[in-house]
Design a protein around this motif. Structure first.
Motif: not given
Length: 182
Positions: A139-165
């Motif tokens: 589930x790309x929505x339920x899984x959350x990842x930290x972001x590089x500027x702060x481990x306190x802020x998380x994004x949905x995995x689908x958004x993280x993929x979108x951001x990186x790519x």
């Protein structure tokens, strides 16, 4: 905005595959061409890719860990989060690109770089393709990842993929502009 999960993953795989192929063509360029900069305060091709490698060094292990520890089931539709959607969209290349300040640790300007940077980026793109493939089963929505500027802020995995790519796409466009000036 809602998008079919399979459609999103296909778009991201296509973009990543294109980045991979384009970078492989850069291996044919000389190191002088790859280190050329338009001005003293602009990045070279290798600096652009080194910048992406530094982000990849954070995001690829983060994504990989989250995928391997997930027990979720895939959903047919992906709905981006507010913050994740904003970050992802802000990375997409545009005609008139808004300049962004990069974190000091992510800024490779005036580094001594060689084609190892290209090989590392190619390897990272291959890993991203593998992770995109694996993510079809979670589930790309339920899984959350930290972001590089702060481990306190998380994004949905689908958004993280979108951001990186999309961030990769932004700098690939920059690489193309640099090479047009040689």
């Amino acid at each position: 905005m809602k998008i079919s999960t399979s459609q999103l993953l296909e778009e991201l795989k296509d973009r990543t595959g294109n980045h991979l192929k384009y970078t492989q063509t850069l291996l044919l360029k000389s190191e002088n061409e790859l280190n050329f900069r338009i001005s003293t305060d602009s990045w070279s091709v290798l600096e652009c890719l080194e910048h992406l490698n530094r982000y990849g060094d954070f995001y690829i292990p983060e994504i990989s860990h989250k995928i391997s520890s997930s027990a979720t089931s895939p959903q047919a539709i992906f709905k981006p989060g507010f913050l994740g959607n904003y970050f992802a969209k802000s990375m997409l290349p545009k005609k008139k690109l808004n300049k962004m300040k990069t974190l000091k640790a992510m800024n490779p300007i005036h580094s001594q770089l060689n084609k190892d940077v290209l090989n590392k980026f190619i390897q990272q793109q291959q890993l991203l393709l593998e992770l995109l493939e694996k993510s079809q089963h979670i589930d790309l929505e339920k899984i959350k990842t930290a972001i590089s500027i702060s481990k306190l802020i998380t994004l949905k995995l689908g958004d993280t993929f979108r951001f990186v790519i999309y961030h990769n796409a932004r700098h690939m466009a920059q690489v193309e502009r640099i090479l047009k000036n040689i």
